[in-house]
Scaffold this active site. Structure first.
Site, PDB file in Angstrom:
ATOM      1  N   SER A 224     -35.528  47.926  89.718  1.00 16.16           N
ATOM      2  CA  SER A 224     -36.545  46.886  89.732  1.00 16.16           C
ATOM      3  C   SER A 224     -36.563  46.184  91.091  1.00 16.16           C
ATOM      4  O   SER A 224     -35.865  46.560  92.025  1.00 16.16           O
ATOM      5  CB  SER A 224     -36.280  45.887  88.608  1.00 16.16           C
ATOM      6  N   HIS A 225     -37.400  45.146  91.199  1.00 19.97           N
ATOM      7  CA  HIS A 225     -37.570  44.414  92.454  1.00 19.97           C
ATOM      8  C   HIS A 225     -37.587  42.929  92.142  1.00 19.97           C
ATOM      9  O   HIS A 225     -38.276  42.482  91.213  1.00 19.97           O
ATOM     10  CB  HIS A 225     -38.886  44.832  93.124  1.00 19.97           C
ATOM     11  N   ALA A 226     -36.846  42.157  92.942  1.00 20.15           N
ATOM     12  CA  ALA A 226     -36.708  40.732  92.649  1.00 20.15           C
ATOM     13  C   ALA A 226     -38.019  39.967  92.774  1.00 20.15           C
ATOM     14  O   ALA A 226     -38.200  38.938  92.117  1.00 20.15           O
ATOM     15  CB  ALA A 226     -35.670  40.119  93.591  1.00 20.15           C
ATOM     16  N   SER A 227     -38.952  40.466  93.589  1.00 24.73           N
ATOM     17  CA  SER A 227     -40.165  39.695  93.881  1.00 24.73           C
ATOM     18  C   SER A 227     -41.447  40.319  93.360  1.00 24.73           C
ATOM     19  O   SER A 227     -42.529  39.777  93.597  1.00 24.73           O
ATOM     20  CB  SER A 227     -40.293  39.509  95.401  1.00 24.73           C
ATOM     21  N   ARG A 280     -41.141  38.722  83.427  1.00 27.08           N
ATOM     22  CA  ARG A 280     -40.843  40.131  83.713  1.00 27.08           C
ATOM     23  C   ARG A 280     -40.524  40.929  82.454  1.00 27.08           C
ATOM     24  O   ARG A 280     -41.026  42.039  82.259  1.00 27.08           O
ATOM     25  CB  ARG A 280     -39.676  40.228  84.688  1.00 27.08           C
TER      26      ARG A 280
END
Length: 392
Positions: A224-227, A280
């Protein structure tokens, strides 16, 4: 057409990954690379495994197109032969243990040959409290903070490839090219240092700035991606598909044109990327509930047709026969001491000339020819065990 580095000679006292990758890059560009190896076994990477028809996978990856001479550098005669080779070279590269090059008499090469380009690749660089520490790839990844931001929230992991070695090898070959360009303009050589730690910390870029100016370390997010959301692997009927939506119009396209779920486009939890990141878990669950309706192939086709960024999660075996690489004719045959193998062309493609995909040398394969070229009595030094094939 002429390859860019034809006429350039590189002498390397190298082993493992970092320096051999750098000099292989130079060999691919047309340079003559003379690899000086230990007479008792050669480059350590020869023995990491024997999976490529009896040759190590790392070694065949990193050493095509080179000439191998096996020398005993612990004796004066062996060191003299090495210096004879360096005397006719344009570039000298070494990644021996800290201090070893000086002990072997390679620390003053520029004094004799001011036009020479000398590159010293080390783990931590000269000076500082860690100068003498061993510097394997995993250890450098740990010291550079790469492991701290790689993996899942629960488990940090190193990268699956030797990232620290590759980073330093690429900076090494880049620096050689810059130094040669300057030398062709001015006649001046260079002494260059490449630290594996510093190369890897440079690749930490955004993470460093996040830490320095936001006071937080980037979170380990797995795939995944934090942003950004959605940005992860999502289930299909027969596997997984990676989907990355980086803007709000992309989100609308994904849910309307691909997933046939237009109600999600105006769900207030998901309207903007900021909303989707804040929700999310719900966003990912909504996407996953729809992606599971199709097979990998079906979903891949729908995503590609809509222009939504996505990729199939390929196993290495699938990459070997990747249709894009086959369609672009990226594989070539090169020789090894036991059998012919497939090798991938370098990523940088010149329109007018192809990379020189030379054979992978056996240990000491070119010893006799290089001794003769250096004006040394080959029969004598081989008989005395100073050079030649590996000792029994």
């Amino acid at each position: 057409m002429t390859r860019p580095l034809e006429g350039v000679t590189v002498v390397a006292v190298e082993q493992a990954v970092a320096a051999p990758l750098a000099t292989r890059n130079l060999a691919d560009l047309g340079a003559r690379v003379i690899k000086i190896e230990r007479i008792d076994g050669g480059d350590f990477a020869r023995g990491y495994d024997h999976v490529v028809h009896g040759t190590g996978a790392h070694f065949v990856w990193l050493n095509r197109g080179k000439e191998s001479i096996a020398l005993d550098l612990k004796v004066p005669e062996g060191r003299d032969i090495a210096r004879r080779l360096v005397a006719t070279a344009d570039v000298f590269v070494q990644n021996l243990a800290p201090g070893a090059a000086d002990r072997l008499g390679f620390g003053d090469l520029r004094a004799e040959h001011p036009e020479l380009v000398v590159v010293n690749v080390s783990g931590f660089g000269a000076g500082g409290p860690m100068e003498q520490r061993k510097a394997y790839d995993m250890l450098i990844q740990a010291e550079a903070g790469l492991i701290a931001i790689t993996g899942t929230p629960e488990t940090p992991v190193k990268t699956g490839i030797p990232t620290a070695d590759i980073a330093s090898g690429m900076y090494c070959s880049q620096a050689v090219l810059a130094a040669l360009l300057r030398r062709w303009r001015t006649g001046e050589g260079a002494t260059i240092e490449v630290s594996m730690l510093e190369a890897t910390v440079e690749w930490m870029g955004y993470a460093l700035y996040t830490q320095m100016y936001a006071g937080t370390q980037p979170t380990r997010m797995g795939l995944s991606h934090a942003s950004i959301a959605p940005y992860d692997a999502f289930p299909t009927r027969d596997g997984q598909m990676l989907i990355g939506v980086q803007n709000d119009s992309g989100w609308r396209t994904l849910v309307t044109s691909v997933l046939a779920a237009p109600e999600l486009a105006d769900d207030p939890r998901f309207t903007t990327n900021v909303d989707r990141v804040a929700h999310r878990a719900a966003c990912d669950a909504a996407v996953a509930g729809h992606t599971a309706r199709w097979t990998n192939a079906e979903l891949d086709e729908r995503l590609a047709a809509a222009g939504v960024p996505a990729a199939q999660l390929k196993e290495v075996g699938q990459v070997v026969d990747h249709p894009q690489l086959r369609a672009r004719d990226r594989w070539r045959k090169v020789g090894t001491e036991f059998a012919e193998i497939d090798a991938l062309l370098p990523p940088a493609t010149f329109a007018d000339v192809e990379a020189r995909m030379g054979d992978v040398p056996a240990l000491g394969q070119h010893t006799r020819a290089l001794l003769a070229e250096s004006g040394v009595d080959a029969d004598d030094v081989i008989a005395r065990g100073i050079a030649g094939p590996p000792r029994a």
